[in-house]
Design a protein around this motif. Structure first.
Motif, PDB file in Angstrom:
ATOM      1  N   PHE A  23       0.825  -1.206   0.000  1.00 48.50           N
ATOM      2  CA  PHE A  23       0.000   0.000   0.000  1.00 48.50           C
ATOM      3  C   PHE A  23       0.860   1.257   0.000  1.00 48.50           C
ATOM      4  N   SER A  24       2.055   1.168   0.588  1.00 53.04           N
ATOM      5  CA  SER A  24       2.867   2.389   0.766  1.00 53.04           C
ATOM      6  C   SER A  24       3.624   2.780  -0.504  1.00 53.04           C
ATOM      7  N   ARG A  25       4.175   1.770  -1.213  1.00 48.62           N
ATOM      8  CA  ARG A  25       4.992   2.071  -2.399  1.00 48.62           C
ATOM      9  C   ARG A  25       6.002   3.167  -2.098  1.00 48.62           C
ATOM     10  N   ILE A  52      16.497  -4.673  -2.042  1.00 49.72           N
ATOM     11  CA  ILE A  52      15.314  -3.851  -2.329  1.00 49.72           C
ATOM     12  C   ILE A  52      14.460  -4.626  -3.318  1.00 49.72           C
ATOM     13  N   ASP A  53      13.173  -4.756  -2.976  1.00 50.99           N
ATOM     14  CA  ASP A  53      12.236  -5.468  -3.858  1.00 50.99           C
ATOM     15  C   ASP A  53      11.261  -4.479  -4.481  1.00 50.99           C
ATOM     16  N   THR A  54      11.232  -4.447  -5.822  1.00 54.39           N
ATOM     17  CA  THR A  54      10.279  -3.580  -6.490  1.00 54.39           C
ATOM     18  C   THR A  54       9.600  -4.386  -7.596  1.00 54.39           C
ATOM     19  N   ILE A 150       9.704 -16.380  -8.279  1.00 55.59           N
ATOM     20  CA  ILE A 150       8.259 -16.367  -8.524  1.00 55.59           C
ATOM     21  C   ILE A 150       7.564 -15.910  -7.244  1.00 55.59           C
ATOM     22  N   THR A 151       6.459 -15.185  -7.391  1.00 61.11           N
ATOM     23  CA  THR A 151       5.717 -14.730  -6.212  1.00 61.11           C
ATOM     24  C   THR A 151       4.277 -15.218  -6.309  1.00 61.11           C
ATOM     25  N   GLU A 152       3.688 -15.482  -5.143  1.00 58.53           N
ATOM     26  CA  GLU A 152       2.334 -16.039  -5.115  1.00 58.53           C
ATOM     27  C   GLU A 152       1.287 -14.918  -5.020  1.00 58.53           C
ATOM     28  N   VAL A 206       3.904  -9.476   6.276  1.00 58.04           N
ATOM     29  CA  VAL A 206       4.188  -9.789   7.684  1.00 58.04           C
ATOM     30  C   VAL A 206       3.390  -8.872   8.623  1.00 58.04           C
ATOM     31  N   VAL A 207       3.130  -7.647   8.185  1.00 56.49           N
ATOM     32  CA  VAL A 207       2.315  -6.690   8.961  1.00 56.49           C
ATOM     33  C   VAL A 207       1.058  -6.320   8.177  1.00 56.49           C
ATOM     34  N   ARG A 208       1.276  -5.955   6.923  1.00 54.14           N
ATOM     35  CA  ARG A 208       0.202  -5.508   6.015  1.00 54.14           C
ATOM     36  C   ARG A 208      -0.742  -4.562   6.759  1.00 54.14           C
ATOM     37  N   GLY A 209      -2.085  -4.723   6.609  1.00 54.86           N
ATOM     38  CA  GLY A 209      -2.985  -3.829   7.339  1.00 54.86           C
ATOM     39  C   GLY A 209      -3.224  -4.302   8.761  1.00 54.86           C
ATOM     40  N   PHE A 260       9.722  -5.479   4.425  1.00 52.56           N
ATOM     41  CA  PHE A 260       8.710  -4.563   4.950  1.00 52.56           C
ATOM     42  C   PHE A 260       8.522  -3.435   3.953  1.00 52.56           C
ATOM     43  N   GLY A 261       7.269  -3.013   3.805  1.00 51.20           N
ATOM     44  CA  GLY A 261       6.955  -1.901   2.914  1.00 51.20           C
ATOM     45  C   GLY A 261       6.571  -0.710   3.768  1.00 51.20           C
ATOM     46  N   THR A 262       7.121   0.456   3.444  1.00 50.81           N
ATOM     47  CA  THR A 262       6.783   1.646   4.221  1.00 50.81           C
ATOM     48  C   THR A 262       7.054   2.909   3.412  1.00 50.81           C
ATOM     49  N   GLY A 263       6.376   3.973   3.811  1.00 52.79           N
ATOM     50  CA  GLY A 263       6.677   5.280   3.253  1.00 52.79           C
ATOM     51  C   GLY A 263       7.246   6.185   4.325  1.00 52.79           C
ATOM     52  N   SER A 264       7.672   5.608   5.442  1.00 53.51           N
ATOM     53  CA  SER A 264       8.081   6.410   6.595  1.00 53.51           C
ATOM     54  C   SER A 264       9.508   6.073   7.018  1.00 53.51           C
ATOM     55  N   ASP A 266      10.828   6.916   9.789  1.00 51.85           N
ATOM     56  CA  ASP A 266      10.737   6.464  11.180  1.00 51.85           C
ATOM     57  C   ASP A 266      10.418   4.953  11.239  1.00 51.85           C
ATOM     58  N   HIS A 267       9.504   4.508  10.398  1.00 50.49           N
ATOM     59  CA  HIS A 267       9.169   3.074  10.386  1.00 50.49           C
ATOM     60  C   HIS A 267      10.339   2.231   9.892  1.00 50.49           C
ATOM     61  N   VAL A 268      11.149   2.753   8.967  1.00 52.14           N
ATOM     62  CA  VAL A 268      12.351   2.008   8.546  1.00 52.14           C
ATOM     63  C   VAL A 268      13.196   1.713   9.779  1.00 52.14           C
ATOM     64  N   ARG A 270      12.384   1.787  12.995  1.00 50.53           N
ATOM     65  CA  ARG A 270      11.719   0.902  13.970  1.00 50.53           C
ATOM     66  C   ARG A 270      11.716  -0.551  13.498  1.00 50.53           C
ATOM     67  N   ASN A 271      11.451  -0.728  12.215  1.00 48.95           N
ATOM     68  CA  ASN A 271      11.364  -2.104  11.707  1.00 48.95           C
ATOM     69  C   ASN A 271      12.730  -2.791  11.721  1.00 48.95           C
ATOM     70  N   VAL A 272      13.769  -2.031  11.377  1.00 43.28           N
ATOM     71  CA  VAL A 272      15.114  -2.630  11.424  1.00 43.28           C
ATOM     72  C   VAL A 272      15.432  -3.001  12.869  1.00 43.28           C
TER      73      VAL A 272
HETATM   74  N1  LIG Z   1       2.517 -10.823  -4.910  1.00 43.14           N
HETATM   75  C1  LIG Z   1       3.574 -10.068  -4.686  1.00 43.14           C
HETATM   76  O1  LIG Z   1       4.557 -10.184  -5.396  1.00 43.14           O
HETATM   77  C2  LIG Z   1       3.601  -9.093  -3.542  1.00 43.14           C
HETATM   78  C3  LIG Z   1       2.408  -8.776  -2.876  1.00 43.14           C
HETATM   79  C4  LIG Z   1       2.500  -7.917  -1.777  1.00 43.14           C
HETATM   80  C5  LIG Z   1       3.728  -7.414  -1.373  1.00 43.14           C
HETATM   81  N2  LIG Z   1       4.862  -7.721  -2.054  1.00 43.14           N
HETATM   82  C6  LIG Z   1       6.180  -7.179  -1.642  1.00 43.14           C
HETATM   83  O2  LIG Z   1       6.313  -7.370  -0.243  1.00 43.14           O
HETATM   84  C7  LIG Z   1       6.584  -6.115   0.368  1.00 43.14           C
HETATM   85  C8  LIG Z   1       6.022  -6.107   1.778  1.00 43.14           C
HETATM   86  O3  LIG Z   1       4.607  -6.248   1.750  1.00 43.14           O
HETATM   87  P1  LIG Z   1       3.627  -5.064   2.154  1.00 43.14           P
HETATM   88  O4  LIG Z   1       4.322  -3.771   1.924  1.00 43.14           O
HETATM   89  O5  LIG Z   1       2.359  -5.257   1.474  1.00 43.14           O
HETATM   90  O6  LIG Z   1       3.286  -5.404   3.613  1.00 43.14           O
HETATM   91  P2  LIG Z   1       4.006  -5.142   5.008  1.00 43.14           P
HETATM   92  O7  LIG Z   1       5.389  -4.725   4.826  1.00 43.14           O
HETATM   93  O8  LIG Z   1       3.687  -6.326   5.842  1.00 43.14           O
HETATM   94  O9  LIG Z   1       3.108  -3.950   5.590  1.00 43.14           O
HETATM   95  C9  LIG Z   1       3.137  -2.677   5.065  1.00 43.14           C
HETATM   96  C10 LIG Z   1       2.143  -1.830   5.845  1.00 43.14           C
HETATM   97  O10 LIG Z   1       2.562  -1.745   7.205  1.00 43.14           O
HETATM   98  C11 LIG Z   1       2.759  -0.383   7.561  1.00 43.14           C
HETATM   99  N3  LIG Z   1       3.940  -0.328   8.440  1.00 43.14           N
HETATM  100  C12 LIG Z   1       5.212  -0.651   8.133  1.00 43.14           C
HETATM  101  N4  LIG Z   1       6.003  -0.472   9.211  1.00 43.14           N
HETATM  102  C13 LIG Z   1       5.211  -0.019  10.205  1.00 43.14           C
HETATM  103  C14 LIG Z   1       5.444   0.367  11.559  1.00 43.14           C
HETATM  104  N5  LIG Z   1       6.669   0.300  12.121  1.00 43.14           N
HETATM  105  N6  LIG Z   1       4.397   0.784  12.299  1.00 43.14           N
HETATM  106  C15 LIG Z   1       3.154   0.858  11.765  1.00 43.14           C
HETATM  107  N7  LIG Z   1       2.867   0.511  10.499  1.00 43.14           N
HETATM  108  C16 LIG Z   1       3.892   0.078   9.720  1.00 43.14           C
HETATM  109  C17 LIG Z   1       2.980   0.363   6.275  1.00 43.14           C
HETATM  110  O11 LIG Z   1       2.544   1.705   6.390  1.00 43.14           O
HETATM  111  P3  LIG Z   1       3.596   2.952   6.473  1.00 43.14           P
HETATM  112  O12 LIG Z   1       3.878   3.363   5.091  1.00 43.14           O
HETATM  113  O13 LIG Z   1       2.817   3.951   7.256  1.00 43.14           O
HETATM  114  O14 LIG Z   1       4.804   2.451   7.205  1.00 43.14           O
HETATM  115  C18 LIG Z   1       2.087  -0.419   5.305  1.00 43.14           C
HETATM  116  O15 LIG Z   1       0.750   0.007   5.369  1.00 43.14           O
HETATM  117  C19 LIG Z   1       5.961  -5.100  -0.586  1.00 43.14           C
HETATM  118  O16 LIG Z   1       6.442  -3.802  -0.365  1.00 43.14           O
HETATM  119  C20 LIG Z   1       6.342  -5.689  -1.905  1.00 43.14           C
HETATM  120  O17 LIG Z   1       7.690  -5.374  -2.194  1.00 43.14           O
HETATM  121  C21 LIG Z   1       4.809  -8.562  -3.134  1.00 43.14           C
END
Ligand SMILES: NC(=O)c1ccc[n+]([C@@H]2O[C@H](COP(=O)([O-])OP(=O)(O)OC[C@H]3O[C@@H](n4cnc5c(N)ncnc54)[C@H](OP(=O)(O)O)[C@@H]3O)[C@@H](O)[C@H]2O)c1
Length: 309
Positions: A23-25, A52-54, A150-152, A206-209, A260-264, A266-268, A270-272
Motif C-alpha cells: 500500500f505504501s509504495r 530492495i524489492d520492487t 516467482i511470487t504467489e 508480515v504486517v500488512r494492514g 517490509f513496505g513503508t513510506g516512513s 521512522d518506520h524504517v 523501527r522495523n530494522v
Molecule cells: N505478490 C507479490 O509479489 C507481492 C504482494 C505484496 C507485497 N509484495 C512485496 O512485499 C513487500 C512487503 O509487503 P507489504 O508492503 O504489502 O506489507 P508489510 O510490509 O507487511 O506492511 C506494510 C504496511 O505496514 C505499515 N507499516 C510498516 N512499518 C510499520 C510500523 N513500524 N508501524 C506501523 N505501520 C507500519 C505500512 O505503512 P507505512 O507506510 O505507514 O509504514 C504499510 O501500510 C511489498 O512492499 C512488496 O515489495 C509482493
C-alpha cells in the motif's frame, strides 16, 4: 544488520529487505513525494539493508533507480518483477522481456539480481512454466538477470498451491510467500520444500494492514473467537504488535528475508530495530503456534489502491 546467504544463490542478503510495493509504495502510494521515497530508500541503505524489492507494477523502479544512482552496484541486491496480464489472455513472452528491459532502464542497472514473475495463480502456473520460463532463461543467459524467482497471490491462493507445484520444478531460485502470526501455514506447506531445494525465501504481508491497526486486529480475533494477542506485549517480550509481527516472522526456520513496505523513515528505523532484536520469548512463540497456528488467510488484504502489490 544481520546478513545471510540467500538459498543456494551466492547472494549475501540483509535479513531485512525493503519492499517498494504494498500500500505504501515507498510513500508514493500514500501521498509522499519522490524525494520522500528516496529518503526512505537511503534510510534503509544506511541501516545496512542491501535488498530492495520492487516491480514493474509498483511504479517505484524509477525512484529506486534514482536513490541508488552512483552507489556501488555490487553491494546491492535488486529484486524486481514482471506481470503477465490479469485476464484470460496470456501476454506473449516478448512482452515480459520488454518489461525486464524497461526495469533495467528505470533502475539504471545492467543486471537484476532476482527477477520474479509477479503474482502467479495456480491456474496460470503451467503457462508460466511452459512458455515463459524457457524464454526468460535465454535472457538470463545473456546476463540480464542472475536468479529467477516467482511470487504467489496470497488473497487468492492462501494454501500456497502454486508454490507447492513450482518448487519441485527446479527452475526457481527464489520465492516470495505470505507468512504472519495469523497465517502460519507456510511452516508446513512451503518452508520444508524450499529448504530442501535450496530456494531462497522472502516474506511478504508480515504486517500488512492487520497488525498496524489495533481495532481491526481485535475485530478479526473476535470474529474468529480467538483471544486477543496482547499477551505478546510485556517487559521482556514485544514492544508492540508490529514489533511482535516482525520478530515472529524473522526467526521462523526456512525464512531468509523479511520484507517490509513503508513510506516512513521512522518506520524504517523501527522495523530494522525489531528485526535485529532477539526472538520473542519461547513461551509466547509456543502460544502463537498452539492457539493461532490453524488460522489461514487472515489479513491478506486485496489491494484497493491503484498500482498495488
Ligand atoms: N505478490 C507479490 O509479489 C507481492 C504482494 C505484496 C507485497 N509484495 C512485496 O512485499 C513487500 C512487503 O509487503 P507489504 O508492503 O504489502 O506489507 P508489510 O510490509 O507487511 O506492511 C506494510 C504496511 O505496514 C505499515 N507499516 C510498516 N512499518 C510499520 C510500523 N513500524 N508501524 C506501523 N505501520 C507500519 C505500512 O505503512 P507505512 O507506510 O505507514 O509504514 C504499510 O501500510 C511489498 O512492499 C512488496 O515489495 C509482493
Amino acid at each position: 544488520m544481520h546478513y545471510t546467504t540467500y538459498g543456494d544463490t551466492n547472494l549475501r542478503v540483509s535479513v531485512a529487505g525493503l519492499g517498494a510495493g504494498g500500500f505504501s509504495r515507498l510513500g508514493l502510494g500514500t501521498g509522499g513525494s519522490q524525494a520522500d521515497a528516496v529518503a526512505v530508500v537511503h534510510a534503509a541503505l544506511d541501516r545496512g539493508i542491501n535488498l530492495i524489492d520492487t516491480a514493474a507494477a509498483y511504479g517505484t523502479e524509477e525512484v529506486v533507480g534514482k536513490a541508488i544512482g552512483g552507489l556501488d552496484r555490487s553491494q546491492l541486491v535488486l529484486a524486481t518483477k514482471a506481470g503477465f496480464g490479469r485476464g484470460p489472455d496470456r501476454v506473449p513472452p516478448e512482452t515480459v522481456i520488454a518489461s525486464l528491459d524497461r526495469s533495467l532502464r528505470l533502475l539504471g542497472t545492467d543486471y537484476i539480481d532476482i527477477f520474479q514473475i509477479h503474482a502467479v495463480s495456480p491456474e496460470r502456473y503451467d503457462w508460466v512454466h511452459g512458455e515463459l520460463v524457457p524464454a526468460l532463461l535465454r535472457e538470463k543467459a545473456k546476463g540480464k538477470f542472475r536468479h529467477l524467482g516467482i511470487t504467489e497471490t496470497p488473497p487468492f491462493d492462501p494454501g500456497h498451491a502454486m508454490l507447492q507445484r513450482a518448487i519441485p520444478d527446479g527452475c526457481w531460485e527464489s520465492v516470495m510467500v505470505a507468512f504472519h502470526m495469523l497465517h502460519q501455514n507456510a511452516r508446513a506447506g512451503v518452508f520444508p520444500a524450499t529448504t530442501a531445494a535450496g530456494v531462497g525465501t522472502m516474506l511478504m504481508f508480515v504486517v500488512r494492514g492487520i497488525f498496524a491497526q489495533p481495532e481491526r486486529l481485535s475485530a478479526t480475533l473476535a470474529e474468529l473467537r480467538l483471544p486477543e494477542l496482547d499477551f505478546l506485549v510485556h517487559p521482556g517480550g514485544a514492544h508492540d504488535m508490529v514489533d511482535a509481527a516482525y520478530r515472529f516472522a524473522r526467526y521462523e526456520t526456512g525464512v531468509d528475508v523479511v520484507l517490509f513496505g513503508t513510506g516512513s523513515v521512522d518506520h524504517v528505523h523501527r522495523n530494522v530495530e525489531s528485526l535485529l532484536k532477539p526472538p520473542l520469548p519461547e513461551e509466547d512463540v509456543a502460544r502463537l503456534r498452539a492457539v493461532y497456528g490453524h488460522v489461514v488467510g487472515v489479513g491478506l488484504d486485496v489491494p484497493t489502491r491503484p498500482k498495488p502489490a
